[in-house]
Design an enzyme around this catalytic site. Structure first.
Site, PDB file in Angstrom:
ATOM      1  N   PRO A  85       0.820  -1.219   0.000  1.00 17.53           N
ATOM      2  CA  PRO A  85       0.000   0.000   0.000  1.00 17.53           C
ATOM      3  C   PRO A  85       0.854   1.269   0.000  1.00 17.53           C
ATOM      4  CG  PRO A  85      -0.506  -1.408   1.911  1.00 17.53           C
ATOM      5  CD  PRO A  85       0.569  -2.083   1.147  1.00 17.53           C
TER       6      PRO A  85
ATOM      7  N   GLU B 172       1.724  -8.648   7.911  1.00 18.45           N
ATOM      8  CA  GLU B 172       2.101  -7.226   7.994  1.00 18.45           C
ATOM      9  C   GLU B 172       3.045  -6.828   6.869  1.00 18.45           C
ATOM     10  OE1 GLU B 172       0.453  -5.183  10.144  1.00 18.45           O
ATOM     11  OE2 GLU B 172      -0.597  -7.102  10.309  1.00 18.45           O
TER      12      GLU B 172
ATOM     13  N   ARG C 287      -2.909  -7.375 -21.558  1.00 18.63           N
ATOM     14  CA  ARG C 287      -3.775  -7.028 -22.683  1.00 18.63           C
ATOM     15  C   ARG C 287      -3.132  -6.018 -23.622  1.00 18.63           C
ATOM     16  NH1 ARG C 287      -6.604  -2.318 -21.967  1.00 18.63           N
ATOM     17  NH2 ARG C 287      -8.400  -2.877 -23.239  1.00 18.63           N
TER      18      ARG C 287
ATOM     19  N   ASP D  63      -9.651   3.145 -25.294  1.00 16.42           N
ATOM     20  CA  ASP D  63      -9.851   2.892 -23.866  1.00 16.42           C
ATOM     21  C   ASP D  63      -9.876   4.196 -23.085  1.00 16.42           C
ATOM     22  OD1 ASP D  63      -9.627   0.223 -24.276  1.00 16.42           O
ATOM     23  OD2 ASP D  63      -7.658  -0.008 -23.345  1.00 16.42           O
TER      24      ASP D  63
HETATM   25  C1  JD8 Z   1       0.530  -6.261  -0.179  1.00 14.26           C
HETATM   26  C2  JD8 Z   1       0.366  -7.485   3.217  1.00 14.26           C
HETATM   27  C3  JD8 Z   1      -1.589  -6.328   4.193  1.00 14.26           C
HETATM   28  C4  JD8 Z   1      -0.065  -4.358   4.592  1.00 14.26           C
HETATM   29  C5  JD8 Z   1      -1.190  -4.056   7.190  1.00 14.26           C
HETATM   30  C6  JD8 Z   1      -3.091  -5.366   6.515  1.00 14.26           C
HETATM   31  C7  JD8 Z   1      -1.255  -3.256  -2.977  1.00 14.26           C
HETATM   32  N1  JD8 Z   1      -3.462  -1.209  -2.858  1.00 14.26           N
HETATM   33  C8  JD8 Z   1      -3.146  -2.100  -1.875  1.00 14.26           C
HETATM   34  N2  JD8 Z   1      -3.797  -2.204  -0.731  1.00 14.26           N
HETATM   35  N3  JD8 Z   1      -3.261  -3.144   0.029  1.00 14.26           N
HETATM   36  C9  JD8 Z   1      -2.233  -3.703  -0.631  1.00 14.26           C
HETATM   37  C10 JD8 Z   1      -1.379  -4.746  -0.059  1.00 14.26           C
HETATM   38  C11 JD8 Z   1      -1.605  -5.142   1.277  1.00 14.26           C
HETATM   39  C12 JD8 Z   1      -0.745  -6.078   1.858  1.00 14.26           C
HETATM   40  C13 JD8 Z   1       0.321  -6.628   1.148  1.00 14.26           C
HETATM   41  C14 JD8 Z   1      -0.325  -5.325  -0.771  1.00 14.26           C
HETATM   42  C15 JD8 Z   1       1.008  -7.510   2.019  1.00 14.26           C
HETATM   43  N4  JD8 Z   1      -0.679  -6.607   3.132  1.00 14.26           N
HETATM   44  C16 JD8 Z   1      -1.121  -5.220   5.074  1.00 14.26           C
HETATM   45  C17 JD8 Z   1       0.556  -3.412   5.546  1.00 14.26           C
HETATM   46  C18 JD8 Z   1      -0.216  -3.046   6.718  1.00 14.26           C
HETATM   47  N5  JD8 Z   1      -1.841  -4.826   6.180  1.00 14.26           N
HETATM   48  C19 JD8 Z   1      -2.148  -3.052  -1.871  1.00 14.26           C
HETATM   49  N6  JD8 Z   1      -0.549  -3.428  -3.853  1.00 14.26           N
END
Ligand code: JD8
Length: 278
Positions: free
Chosen positions: A95, A123, A160, A175
């Protein structure tokens, strides 16, 4: 006859390869792989755990909830993939990454090569994994439980655009996001449904009139729903005049008063070559 290698290979490192298996096998990705244009390899990170329990995570230093995926496990996995086939990019899904956009999908498809996608869970990864990756990417400002769903989105968006994957190459030129505008509305039969008809112009066969109506619709919908897209949409003077007629303010066309868009040049890390021994 020998086949050329796929233009693009994704190796997805994940704790849940079975989550992505049907996705990779179906529809667009399945066909692109069957035709040798794209390859998706799903690799179970536990293979490189280095212990008989296949444990890849540990508790976070400093305390706190949840578990963190170990950097040494990821490093062993990447070394093993590199030993099989040279790797061009290593993408960590997080994220905290740069938001993945249509421009990125276009660039990745044009670049091709072997892309490793790291999908975390729990995490996420030990922060030192950052040293092992060339890019950190997010698919948007919402929280998921892991990277697998993001990997599916990205692979579909990129695959794609690989030449030959879509039957009709023209079909992605209009698109939304490639054109910079939202799409115009489409209709099919029945010509009237619950009292709502199909716009007359579409039933008339006047191609110029249809193209003009569609452009106006795309402009009007973008102004209504995503005015933030207008400043970078590559508007012609005629588009701008049409938007002003539709009620846009001059500021909406230039974006001078709009919030800053996210940085378009993400920090891009290439793996540093090992220093020469003296
Ligand atoms: C990878 C673990 C969960 C991450 C606590 C709950 C992308 N746009 C996005 N939203 N979330 C992700 C994503 C979430 C992930 C992982 C991607 C690995 N988590 C976590 C940190 C804090 N949680 C994502 N791309």
């Amino acid at each position: 006859m020998t086949q050329p290698p796929p233009a693009l290979t994704f190796s997805v490192l994940t704790l849940f390869p079975e989550l992505l298996r049907p996705f990779a096998a179906e529809a667009l990705l399945g066909k692109a792989q069957a035709r040798g244009l794209v390859q998706v390899q799903l690799r179970d990170l536990r293979q490189w755990s280095g212990n008989r329990h296949h444990k890849v995570d540990d508790t976070p230093y400093g305390g706190g909830a949840g578990m963190v995926i170990r950097v040494d496990v990821v490093a062993r996995a990447l070394d093993a993939l590199r030993a099989e086939q040279p790797v061009d990019e290593v993408v960590m899904l997080t994220p905290a990454g740069q938001t993945f956009r249509q421009a990125d999908a276009e660039a990745w498809a044009a670049q091709g090569g072997h892309w490793v996608i790291l999908c975390g869970r729990y995490e996420g990864f030990d922060a030192r994994v950052e040293r092992l990756v060339t890019r950190e990417v997010s698919i948007g400002d919402f929280v998921m439980m892991g990277g697998e769903a993001a990997a599916a989105c990205i692979m579909e968006a990129v695959a794609r655009l690989v030449p030959g994957v879509l039957g009709d190459q023209a079909s992605h030129e209009d698109d939304s996001f490639s054109s910079g505008l939202l799409d115009y509305p489409e209709y099919t039969r029945p010509p009237v449904w619950e009292g709502e008809g199909v716009p007359e112009v579409l039933q008339g066969g006047h191609h110029g009139a249809i193209a003009g109506w569609r452009r106006t619709q795309a402009l009007a919908r973008t102004l209504e729903r995503r005015p933030d897209l207008l400043p970078t949409a590559g508007l012609t003077p005629q588009d701008s005049a049409e938007l002003l007629r539709l009620g846009a303010t001059p500021e909406q066309l230039t974006g001078w008063n709009a919030p800053e868009p996210p940085a378009s040049k993400p920090p891009r890390r290439k793996r540093k070559a090992a220093a020469d021994p003296v």
